[in-house]
Design a protein around this motif. Structure first.
Motif, PDB file in Angstrom:
ATOM      1  N   LYS A 237       0.840  -1.205   0.000  1.00  0.00           N
ATOM      2  CA  LYS A 237       0.000   0.000   0.000  1.00  0.00           C
ATOM      3  C   LYS A 237       0.873   1.252   0.000  1.00  0.00           C
ATOM      4  CE  LYS A 237      -4.396  -1.424   1.513  1.00  0.00           C
ATOM      5  NZ  LYS A 237      -5.344  -1.035   0.503  1.00  0.00           N
ATOM      6  N   ARG A 238       1.956   1.240   0.789  1.00  0.00           N
ATOM      7  CA  ARG A 238       2.852   2.380   0.851  1.00  0.00           C
ATOM      8  C   ARG A 238       3.491   2.628  -0.520  1.00  0.00           C
ATOM      9  NH1 ARG A 238       7.602   1.641   4.577  1.00  0.00           N
ATOM     10  NH2 ARG A 238       6.099   0.281   5.582  1.00  0.00           N
ATOM     11  N   LYS A 239       3.902   1.549  -1.174  1.00  0.00           N
ATOM     12  CA  LYS A 239       4.514   1.648  -2.494  1.00  0.00           C
ATOM     13  C   LYS A 239       3.528   2.236  -3.506  1.00  0.00           C
ATOM     14  CE  LYS A 239       6.301  -1.207  -6.213  1.00  0.00           C
ATOM     15  NZ  LYS A 239       6.357  -2.565  -6.737  1.00  0.00           N
ATOM     16  N   MET A 240       2.300   1.766  -3.473  1.00  0.00           N
ATOM     17  CA  MET A 240       1.283   2.242  -4.411  1.00  0.00           C
ATOM     18  C   MET A 240       0.926   3.710  -4.155  1.00  0.00           C
ATOM     19  SD  MET A 240       0.471   0.027  -6.654  1.00  0.00           S
ATOM     20  CE  MET A 240       2.121  -0.580  -6.799  1.00  0.00           C
ATOM     21  N   ARG A 241       0.896   4.111  -2.883  1.00  0.00           N
ATOM     22  CA  ARG A 241       0.620   5.518  -2.571  1.00  0.00           C
ATOM     23  C   ARG A 241       1.729   6.413  -3.122  1.00  0.00           C
ATOM     24  NH1 ARG A 241      -1.423   3.716   2.604  1.00  0.00           N
ATOM     25  NH2 ARG A 241       0.636   4.082   3.511  1.00  0.00           N
ATOM     26  N   ALA A 242       2.983   5.956  -3.009  1.00  0.00           N
ATOM     27  CA  ALA A 242       4.113   6.723  -3.530  1.00  0.00           C
ATOM     28  C   ALA A 242       4.005   6.875  -5.042  1.00  0.00           C
ATOM     29  CB  ALA A 242       5.423   6.055  -3.151  1.00  0.00           C
ATOM     30  N   GLU A 243       3.626   5.802  -5.735  1.00  0.00           N
ATOM     31  CA  GLU A 243       3.468   5.871  -7.186  1.00  0.00           C
ATOM     32  C   GLU A 243       2.327   6.814  -7.573  1.00  0.00           C
ATOM     33  OE1 GLU A 243       3.368   2.172  -9.281  1.00  0.00           O
ATOM     34  OE2 GLU A 243       5.087   1.386  -8.166  1.00  0.00           O
ATOM     35  N   LYS A 244       1.256   6.777  -6.790  1.00  0.00           N
ATOM     36  CA  LYS A 244       0.115   7.648  -7.062  1.00  0.00           C
ATOM     37  C   LYS A 244       0.518   9.112  -6.892  1.00  0.00           C
ATOM     38  CE  LYS A 244      -4.798   7.731  -6.039  1.00  0.00           C
ATOM     39  NZ  LYS A 244      -5.855   7.215  -5.181  1.00  0.00           N
TER      40      LYS A 244
ATOM     41  N   ALA B 240       1.504  14.396  -9.174  1.00  0.00           N
ATOM     42  CA  ALA B 240       2.296  15.582  -8.840  1.00  0.00           C
ATOM     43  C   ALA B 240       2.180  16.692  -9.884  1.00  0.00           C
ATOM     44  CB  ALA B 240       3.752  15.201  -8.612  1.00  0.00           C
ATOM     45  N   PRO B 241       2.313  16.405 -11.204  1.00  0.00           N
ATOM     46  CA  PRO B 241       2.210  17.506 -12.185  1.00  0.00           C
ATOM     47  C   PRO B 241       0.848  18.194 -12.164  1.00  0.00           C
ATOM     48  CG  PRO B 241       3.087  15.519 -13.229  1.00  0.00           C
ATOM     49  CD  PRO B 241       2.655  15.150 -11.854  1.00  0.00           C
ATOM     50  N   LYS B 242      -0.213  17.404 -12.026  1.00  0.00           N
ATOM     51  CA  LYS B 242      -1.566  17.992 -11.987  1.00  0.00           C
ATOM     52  C   LYS B 242      -1.720  18.873 -10.752  1.00  0.00           C
ATOM     53  CE  LYS B 242      -3.665  13.817 -13.773  1.00  0.00           C
ATOM     54  NZ  LYS B 242      -4.580  12.761 -13.416  1.00  0.00           N
ATOM     55  N   GLU B 243      -1.204  18.387  -9.646  1.00  0.00           N
ATOM     56  CA  GLU B 243      -1.316  19.127  -8.389  1.00  0.00           C
ATOM     57  C   GLU B 243      -0.566  20.447  -8.475  1.00  0.00           C
ATOM     58  OE1 GLU B 243      -0.465  17.745  -4.082  1.00  0.00           O
ATOM     59  OE2 GLU B 243      -1.207  15.994  -5.181  1.00  0.00           O
ATOM     60  N   LEU B 244       0.635  20.398  -9.049  1.00  0.00           N
ATOM     61  CA  LEU B 244       1.453  21.596  -9.189  1.00  0.00           C
ATOM     62  C   LEU B 244       0.750  22.629 -10.070  1.00  0.00           C
ATOM     63  CD1 LEU B 244       4.182  22.876  -8.492  1.00  0.00           C
ATOM     64  CD2 LEU B 244       5.064  21.893 -10.611  1.00  0.00           C
ATOM     65  N   ALA B 245       0.170  22.157 -11.170  1.00  0.00           N
ATOM     66  CA  ALA B 245      -0.546  23.065 -12.066  1.00  0.00           C
ATOM     67  C   ALA B 245      -1.731  23.700 -11.352  1.00  0.00           C
ATOM     68  CB  ALA B 245      -1.019  22.305 -13.303  1.00  0.00           C
ATOM     69  N   ARG B 246      -2.439  22.903 -10.565  1.00  0.00           N
ATOM     70  CA  ARG B 246      -3.586  23.406  -9.826  1.00  0.00           C
ATOM     71  C   ARG B 246      -3.159  24.454  -8.789  1.00  0.00           C
ATOM     72  NH1 ARG B 246      -6.435  18.558  -7.595  1.00  0.00           N
ATOM     73  NH2 ARG B 246      -6.446  17.744  -9.681  1.00  0.00           N
ATOM     74  N   LEU B 247      -2.038  24.187  -8.114  1.00  0.00           N
ATOM     75  CA  LEU B 247      -1.529  25.144  -7.130  1.00  0.00           C
ATOM     76  C   LEU B 247      -1.111  26.453  -7.787  1.00  0.00           C
ATOM     77  CD1 LEU B 247       0.608  22.937  -4.750  1.00  0.00           C
ATOM     78  CD2 LEU B 247      -1.302  24.371  -4.103  1.00  0.00           C
TER      79      LEU B 247
END
Length: 129
Positions: free
Chosen positions: A10-17, A22-29
């Motif tokens: 689960k930790r590994k999958m969260r990191a991949e997510k 990240a790019p979408k989040e940065l654009a939104r910010l």
């Protein structure tokens, strides 16, 4: 506690997510902060709707408010109309943080000090000898 395979996965999958989003989040910010080209249009729309005040004015006003509060004698604004001994306010109400059991105890103590004021006091149950 041991690290299970499931929690590691689960930790590994969260990191991949996080990497994927990240790019979408940065654009939104950036858009929210108004640093993007699209964001500038949004900020100009905001100026029409709301009054934009520079940070310096807000800081000066906050400092002036702080000085006004410092001129007081350093006491907090509390219920000045609450009795310190009985904790009752002007309406005869106990504070909200006080439990029903505590309030009942305080009332009983108050009534015994008054002498009941015309009411007969309850006798405690027990062996009468």
């Amino acid at each position: 506690m041991a690290k299970s395979l499931r929690s590691k996965w689960k930790r590994k999958m969260r990191a991949e997510k996080r990497k994927k989003n990240a790019p979408k989040e940065l654009a939104r910010l950036k858009q929210a902060l108004g640093r993007d080209v699209k964001g500038d249009a949004a900020m100009s729309d905001m100026q029409e709707i709301a009054t934009v005040v520079p940070a310096d004015k807000i800081k000066k006003q906050a400092d002036a408010d702080m000085i006004d509060t410092m001129t007081d004698d350093g006491k907090m604004d509390m219920d000045g109309k609450r009795s310190k001994k009985t904790l009752l306010d002007e309406n005869g109400q106990y504070p909200t943080w006080m439990s029903q059991r505590q309030a009942k105890k305080m009332k009983a103590k108050r009534m015994t000090k008054k002498g009941g004021q015309g009411k007969q006091q309850k006798k405690k149950k027990g062996i009468a000898w």
